[in-house]
Design a protein around this motif. Sequence first.
Motif, PDB file in Angstrom:
ATOM      1  N   THR A  23       0.830  -1.198   0.000  1.00 22.60           N
ATOM      2  CA  THR A  23       0.000   0.000   0.000  1.00 22.60           C
ATOM      3  C   THR A  23       0.868   1.253   0.000  1.00 22.60           C
ATOM      4  O   THR A  23       0.609   2.189  -0.739  1.00 22.60           O
ATOM      5  CB  THR A  23      -0.935   0.001   1.230  1.00 22.60           C
ATOM      6  OG1 THR A  23      -1.732  -1.167   1.161  1.00 22.60           O
ATOM      7  CG2 THR A  23      -1.811   1.213   1.256  1.00 22.60           C
ATOM      8  N   ALA A  24       1.906   1.250   0.804  1.00 23.66           N
ATOM      9  CA  ALA A  24       2.789   2.409   0.861  1.00 23.66           C
ATOM     10  C   ALA A  24       3.499   2.611  -0.473  1.00 23.66           C
ATOM     11  O   ALA A  24       3.645   3.732  -0.947  1.00 23.66           O
ATOM     12  CB  ALA A  24       3.809   2.242   1.987  1.00 23.66           C
ATOM     13  N   ALA A  25       3.916   1.532  -1.115  1.00 25.79           N
ATOM     14  CA  ALA A  25       4.577   1.646  -2.410  1.00 25.79           C
ATOM     15  C   ALA A  25       3.602   2.177  -3.448  1.00 25.79           C
ATOM     16  O   ALA A  25       3.952   3.021  -4.262  1.00 25.79           O
ATOM     17  CB  ALA A  25       5.133   0.290  -2.838  1.00 25.79           C
ATOM     18  N   GLY A  26       2.376   1.699  -3.425  1.00 29.72           N
ATOM     19  CA  GLY A  26       1.365   2.179  -4.363  1.00 29.72           C
ATOM     20  C   GLY A  26       1.041   3.638  -4.118  1.00 29.72           C
ATOM     21  O   GLY A  26       0.828   4.403  -5.050  1.00 29.72           O
ATOM     22  N   ALA A  27       1.012   4.036  -2.870  1.00 32.39           N
ATOM     23  CA  ALA A  27       0.713   5.424  -2.529  1.00 32.39           C
ATOM     24  C   ALA A  27       1.798   6.354  -3.047  1.00 32.39           C
ATOM     25  O   ALA A  27       1.509   7.483  -3.434  1.00 32.39           O
ATOM     26  CB  ALA A  27       0.557   5.573  -1.019  1.00 32.39           C
ATOM     27  N   ALA A  28       3.031   5.880  -3.071  1.00 34.54           N
ATOM     28  CA  ALA A  28       4.123   6.720  -3.565  1.00 34.54           C
ATOM     29  C   ALA A  28       3.944   7.034  -5.044  1.00 34.54           C
ATOM     30  O   ALA A  28       4.407   8.064  -5.520  1.00 34.54           O
ATOM     31  CB  ALA A  28       5.458   6.022  -3.324  1.00 34.54           C
ATOM     32  N   ASP A  29       3.259   6.158  -5.782  1.00 35.35           N
ATOM     33  CA  ASP A  29       3.018   6.379  -7.201  1.00 35.35           C
ATOM     34  C   ASP A  29       1.821   7.299  -7.452  1.00 35.35           C
ATOM     35  O   ASP A  29       1.699   7.860  -8.530  1.00 35.35           O
ATOM     36  CB  ASP A  29       2.751   5.039  -7.912  1.00 35.35           C
ATOM     37  CG  ASP A  29       3.997   4.169  -7.953  1.00 35.35           C
ATOM     38  OD1 ASP A  29       5.109   4.708  -7.815  1.00 35.35           O
ATOM     39  OD2 ASP A  29       3.854   2.955  -8.117  1.00 35.35           O
ATOM     40  N   ALA A  30       0.922   7.397  -6.504  1.00 34.45           N
ATOM     41  CA  ALA A  30      -0.293   8.195  -6.689  1.00 34.45           C
ATOM     42  C   ALA A  30       0.026   9.682  -6.537  1.00 34.45           C
ATOM     43  O   ALA A  30       0.873  10.062  -5.740  1.00 34.45           O
ATOM     44  CB  ALA A  30      -1.350   7.789  -5.667  1.00 34.45           C
ATOM     45  N   PRO A  31      -0.669  10.507  -7.300  1.00 37.21           N
ATOM     46  CA  PRO A  31      -0.474  11.955  -7.142  1.00 37.21           C
ATOM     47  C   PRO A  31      -0.859  12.400  -5.725  1.00 37.21           C
ATOM     48  O   PRO A  31      -1.781  11.855  -5.124  1.00 37.21           O
ATOM     49  CB  PRO A  31      -1.424  12.565  -8.164  1.00 37.21           C
ATOM     50  CG  PRO A  31      -1.746  11.480  -9.116  1.00 37.21           C
ATOM     51  CD  PRO A  31      -1.624  10.204  -8.342  1.00 37.21           C
ATOM     52  N   ARG A  32      -0.170  13.407  -5.230  1.00 33.26           N
ATOM     53  CA  ARG A  32      -0.437  13.902  -3.875  1.00 33.26           C
ATOM     54  C   ARG A  32      -1.880  14.360  -3.728  1.00 33.26           C
ATOM     55  O   ARG A  32      -2.520  14.117  -2.708  1.00 33.26           O
ATOM     56  CB  ARG A  32       0.518  15.043  -3.532  1.00 33.26           C
ATOM     57  CG  ARG A  32       0.298  15.574  -2.124  1.00 33.26           C
ATOM     58  CD  ARG A  32       1.384  16.538  -1.683  1.00 33.26           C
ATOM     59  NE  ARG A  32       1.090  16.986  -0.342  1.00 33.26           N
ATOM     60  CZ  ARG A  32       0.318  18.043  -0.052  1.00 33.26           C
ATOM     61  NH1 ARG A  32      -0.211  18.759  -1.021  1.00 33.26           N
ATOM     62  NH2 ARG A  32       0.092  18.385   1.201  1.00 33.26           N
ATOM     63  N   GLY A  33      -2.424  15.017  -4.741  1.00 31.20           N
ATOM     64  CA  GLY A  33      -3.803  15.488  -4.674  1.00 31.20           C
ATOM     65  C   GLY A  33      -4.795  14.361  -4.446  1.00 31.20           C
ATOM     66  O   GLY A  33      -5.738  14.504  -3.683  1.00 31.20           O
ATOM     67  N   ARG A  34      -4.575  13.230  -5.098  1.00 24.28           N
ATOM     68  CA  ARG A  34      -5.463  12.085  -4.909  1.00 24.28           C
ATOM     69  C   ARG A  34      -5.327  11.535  -3.487  1.00 24.28           C
ATOM     70  O   ARG A  34      -6.330  11.185  -2.860  1.00 24.28           O
ATOM     71  CB  ARG A  34      -5.172  10.991  -5.927  1.00 24.28           C
ATOM     72  CG  ARG A  34      -6.133   9.827  -5.789  1.00 24.28           C
ATOM     73  CD  ARG A  34      -5.860   8.715  -6.785  1.00 24.28           C
ATOM     74  NE  ARG A  34      -6.896   7.722  -6.671  1.00 24.28           N
ATOM     75  CZ  ARG A  34      -7.748   7.432  -7.633  1.00 24.28           C
ATOM     76  NH1 ARG A  34      -7.677   8.048  -8.786  1.00 24.28           N
ATOM     77  NH2 ARG A  34      -8.664   6.516  -7.444  1.00 24.28           N
ATOM     78  N   MET A  35      -4.106  11.478  -2.977  1.00 25.26           N
ATOM     79  CA  MET A  35      -3.910  10.990  -1.614  1.00 25.26           C
ATOM     80  C   MET A  35      -4.596  11.914  -0.606  1.00 25.26           C
ATOM     81  O   MET A  35      -5.230  11.446   0.335  1.00 25.26           O
ATOM     82  CB  MET A  35      -2.418  10.848  -1.303  1.00 25.26           C
ATOM     83  CG  MET A  35      -1.768   9.722  -2.086  1.00 25.26           C
ATOM     84  SD  MET A  35      -0.056   9.376  -1.620  1.00 25.26           S
ATOM     85  CE  MET A  35       0.752  10.888  -2.049  1.00 25.26           C
ATOM     86  N   VAL A  36      -4.493  13.213  -0.812  1.00 23.02           N
ATOM     87  CA  VAL A  36      -5.143  14.174   0.084  1.00 23.02           C
ATOM     88  C   VAL A  36      -6.663  14.034  -0.025  1.00 23.02           C
ATOM     89  O   VAL A  36      -7.371  14.059   0.984  1.00 23.02           O
ATOM     90  CB  VAL A  36      -4.689  15.622  -0.220  1.00 23.02           C
ATOM     91  CG1 VAL A  36      -5.490  16.629   0.586  1.00 23.02           C
ATOM     92  CG2 VAL A  36      -3.200  15.784   0.054  1.00 23.02           C
ATOM     93  N   ALA A  37      -7.173  13.874  -1.237  1.00 22.68           N
ATOM     94  CA  ALA A  37      -8.622  13.692  -1.434  1.00 22.68           C
ATOM     95  C   ALA A  37      -9.111  12.439  -0.715  1.00 22.68           C
ATOM     96  O   ALA A  37     -10.155  12.460  -0.056  1.00 22.68           O
ATOM     97  CB  ALA A  37      -8.949  13.615  -2.928  1.00 22.68           C
TER      98      ALA A  37
END
Length: 116
Positions: A23-37
């Motif tokens: 999950t952490a590795a996948g999150a690193a690939d996601a744009p920051r805006g999507r993670m914040v959303a």
Amino acid sequence: MKRGVAVVVTALMLGAVAGGFATAAGAADAPRGRMVANANACMGCHAVDRKLVGPSFQQIAAKYKGDAQAPVNLARKVKEGGSGVWGMIPMPAHQSMSDADIRAVVDWVLAGAPSK
């Protein structure tokens, strides 16, 4: 604890840890805006590509394409909430979100809510 139970518990714990790394590795690939959303419940009312309670992020991007004032206006709308632009259901205010987090989400949305 019996040996069989200990083995199952250990396997579950290792699976949870490995899943956390994935999950952490996948999150690193996601744009920051999507993670914040995701972290601020935006996805409870909005989806990337389809209307839920509010418009999809892609609909928002299309509506404001080419509007130089969109980043400022949408950031204000996220912070203060509002209604009327997309229907009568109001968007609640998100006053506890930092300005930097709001800007990250708005920039991501205006970019078309890309997955990477």
